[in-house]
Write a protein that holds these residues in place. Structure first.
Motif, short mmCIF file in Angstrom:
data_model
loop_
_atom_site.label_atom_id
_atom_site.label_comp_id
_atom_site.label_asym_id
_atom_site.label_seq_id
_atom_site.Cartn_x
_atom_site.Cartn_y
_atom_site.Cartn_z
N ILE A 1 23.61 40.82 35.47
CA ILE A 1 23.00 38.77 35.68
C ILE A 1 21.33 39.16 35.82
O ILE A 1 21.55 40.43 36.89
CB ILE A 1 23.91 37.86 36.37
CG1 ILE A 1 23.78 38.04 38.22
CG2 ILE A 1 25.32 37.78 35.31
CD1 ILE A 1 24.77 37.13 38.55
N ALA A 2 21.42 37.83 35.14
CA ALA A 2 19.39 38.31 36.91
C ALA A 2 18.70 38.36 38.03
O ALA A 2 18.71 39.08 38.21
CB ALA A 2 18.97 37.01 36.06
N HIS A 3 20.13 38.39 38.19
CA HIS A 3 19.84 38.81 40.35
C HIS A 3 20.93 39.30 40.80
O HIS A 3 21.69 38.24 41.76
CB HIS A 3 19.04 37.19 40.94
CG HIS A 3 18.41 36.50 39.82
ND1 HIS A 3 16.90 36.52 39.60
CD2 HIS A 3 18.52 35.40 39.11
CE1 HIS A 3 16.32 36.38 39.10
NE2 HIS A 3 17.24 35.20 38.72
N GLY A 4 21.50 40.43 39.85
CA GLY A 4 22.25 41.04 40.93
C GLY A 4 23.70 41.29 39.67
O GLY A 4 22.94 41.44 38.44
N VAL A 5 24.44 41.16 40.06
CA VAL A 5 25.84 41.23 39.66
C VAL A 5 27.20 40.11 39.65
O VAL A 5 26.89 39.76 40.46
CB VAL A 5 26.69 42.84 39.41
CG1 VAL A 5 25.65 43.78 39.44
CG2 VAL A 5 27.25 42.42 41.32
N ALA A 6 27.78 39.77 38.44
CA ALA A 6 29.23 39.50 38.83
C ALA A 6 29.95 39.65 37.82
O ALA A 6 29.75 40.27 36.94
CB ALA A 6 28.33 37.90 38.16
N LYS A 7 31.29 39.36 38.40
CA LYS A 7 32.56 39.38 38.03
C LYS A 7 32.81 38.03 37.27
O LYS A 7 32.69 36.92 37.21
CB LYS A 7 33.63 39.84 38.71
CG LYS A 7 33.71 41.83 39.50
CD LYS A 7 34.83 42.10 39.63
CE LYS A 7 34.82 43.59 40.48
NZ LYS A 7 35.25 44.03 41.37
N THR A 8 33.75 37.93 35.92
CA THR A 8 33.56 37.04 34.71
C THR A 8 35.42 36.22 35.29
O THR A 8 36.44 37.63 35.62
CB THR A 8 34.22 37.65 33.62
OG1 THR A 8 32.63 38.19 33.64
CG2 THR A 8 34.70 36.17 32.91
N TRP A 9 35.36 35.59 35.69
CA TRP A 9 36.89 34.36 36.35
C TRP A 9 37.39 34.25 34.34
O TRP A 9 36.46 33.12 33.77
CB TRP A 9 36.63 33.83 37.21
CG TRP A 9 37.47 32.78 36.85
CD1 TRP A 9 39.60 32.95 36.95
CD2 TRP A 9 37.16 30.97 37.39
NE1 TRP A 9 40.17 31.66 37.70
CE2 TRP A 9 38.88 30.76 37.60
CE3 TRP A 9 37.13 30.34 36.92
CZ2 TRP A 9 39.24 29.55 37.25
CZ3 TRP A 9 36.84 29.25 37.45
CH2 TRP A 9 38.05 28.27 37.09
N ASN A 10 38.61 34.48 34.21
CA ASN A 10 38.64 33.74 33.23
C ASN A 10 39.68 32.58 33.44
O ASN A 10 40.95 33.24 33.75
CB ASN A 10 39.70 35.14 32.10
CG ASN A 10 40.16 34.94 30.65
OD1 ASN A 10 40.37 33.32 30.81
ND2 ASN A 10 40.77 35.22 30.37
N GLY A 11 39.06 31.66 33.18
CA GLY A 11 39.50 30.33 33.46
C GLY A 11 40.89 29.92 32.54
O GLY A 11 41.48 29.02 32.89
#
Lengths: 146, 254
Positions: B79-89
């Protein structure tokens, strides 16, 4: 002299900060309830703290309507973040106990779908859009001042 | 009557008519413009409608026992400022589902991997503790009406990036709790709903979350409480958070 400069700088910065805090108010409108000795104020602010809902509607209530009060001194008793609003639209409704405000709700269905179809970096740049339909959001005052 | 007088009267009358028409137009347009500057669409204006009330839903009703609190993707995305994992709501095999500004429609959210781990280790513990304090039935599942997770933006009125820009925050407007029998309880995180059991849940949940990050966070550090709420609440807050809890995993937490 240097000390004086510091004092002036402090006063200037304090004033700027105070303005920043109050400058987000787009409108305020006061109402007198028909059946009770209660006054209320609806304040429309541009708070930009929630994605897709840059405006907030705040309700303040004065339970002693006979006494003139500065609503700025009261805390909000209810509030709502909203996608778009007509700041001049707040009006006392026919029942005399509710205040209606013309708003456009956020299109949450579209945003929820987009979060499932786009990549995370794309979603991070995405701003939810407002629905096209106008609706009237209602603050109900019946529950206050009893 | 001289020609001059006649002309003057005509001009005066015409002026009055124009003024009246203008005033009338102003009256019709008393509600003014949209704050955003968007075009008006008066044809779609809807007369008085009450505050929207969402009908009961079976979104969080139990089907099979859930194995994990938040269903998080294995891989991380940049992502713009690092990394992220996806939460499938939307994945109903998990305990916590949710969606943006909806009690029923679900979507995805994004969390910094360490935040995702912390949510899986602590979120439901705090929801459960808060439910006990509020004397609610023990929740088996939760649907979150949230107002955003990862958003690449600065903090309000600040040049610093928001916790949302690092996928370190979620704005929670409502917890919809479902017990074993599927009975639903709505916990609204607004200043107007802050009373009785609802207030107990609100304060207890925030206090528990604060405790969960207290091992490394100290007072004075940015968002060291791990949440921001409204000013009436036990942990305090401000008027910008009158309608939701800004739940965060600040840098001091890891």
């Amino acid at each position: 002299m240097k000390k004086m400069n510091w004092i002036f700088t402090f006063i200037f910065l304090t004033t700027v900060n105070a303005n920043a805090a109050t400058n987000d108010v787009l409108s305020t409108k006061e109402f007198k309830l028909k059946s009770r000795n209660v006054t209320a104020e609806v304040r429309v602010r541009k708070t930009a703290v929630v994605v897709g809902m840059p405006y907030s509607l705040e309700l303040r209530v004065n339970c002693d309507g006979g006494r003139k009060i500065d609503f700025k001194t009261l805390d909000a008793v209810d509030s709502k973040n909203i996608c778009d609003v007509k700041p001049k639209s707040p009006r006392l409704m026919a029942d005399g106990e509710s205040i209606g405000i013309l708003v456009r709700e956020v299109d949450s269905d579209a945003y929820n779908q987009q979060t499932q179809n786009l990549s995370p970096d794309q979603v991070g740049e995405l701003v939810p859009t407002c629905k096209k339909q106008t609706s009237e959001f209602v603050f109900k005052l019946k529950e206050f001042c009893h | 009557m001289s020609t001059f007088e006649k002309t003057a009267k005509t001009i005066l009358f015409g002026g009055c008519v124009i003024f009246a028409l203008t005033a009338c137009g102003k009256f019709e347009n008393q509600t003014g413009e949209w704050a955003s500057g968007a075009a008006d669409d008066s044809a779609s204006a809807v007369p008085e409608t009450p505050r929207p009330v969402t009908p009961p839903t079976s979104v969080g009703a139990p089907s099979t026992p859930a194995s994990v609190d938040f269903m998080i993707s294995r891989s991380s995305s940049t992502i713009a400022h690092g990394v992220a994992k996806t939460w499938n709501g939307c994945d109903h095999s998990q305990v916590v589902t949710g969606g943006y500004d909806s009690d029923t429609k679900c979507g995805s959210g994004y969390f910094l991997p360490a935040f995702a781990d912390h949510l899986n280790g602590n979120f439901m513990t705090c929801v459960d503790k808060a439910a006990v304090v509020a004397d609610y039935p023990r929740p088996e599942r939760v649907f979150l009406r949230h107002l955003g997770t990862y958003v690449n933006r600065n903090g309000r009125g600040s040049t610093e990036l928001s916790m949302h820009a690092f996928a370190r925050a979620i704005d929670i407007a409502k917890f919809i709790l479902y017990d074993k029998q599927g009975t639903e309880i709505q916990v609204v995180n607004s200043i107007a709903a802050y009373k009785g059991a609802n207030a107990k849940f609100y304060d207890s949940f925030r206090e528990c979350w604060k405790q969960s990050i207290s091992a490394t966070c100290r007072p004075g550090q940015r968002e060291s409480n791990g949440s921001i709420g409204h000013a009436k609440s036990a942990l305090g807050g401000n008027s910008l958070h009158n309608g939701h809890i800004h739940l965060s995993f600040p840098p001091c937490a890891g």
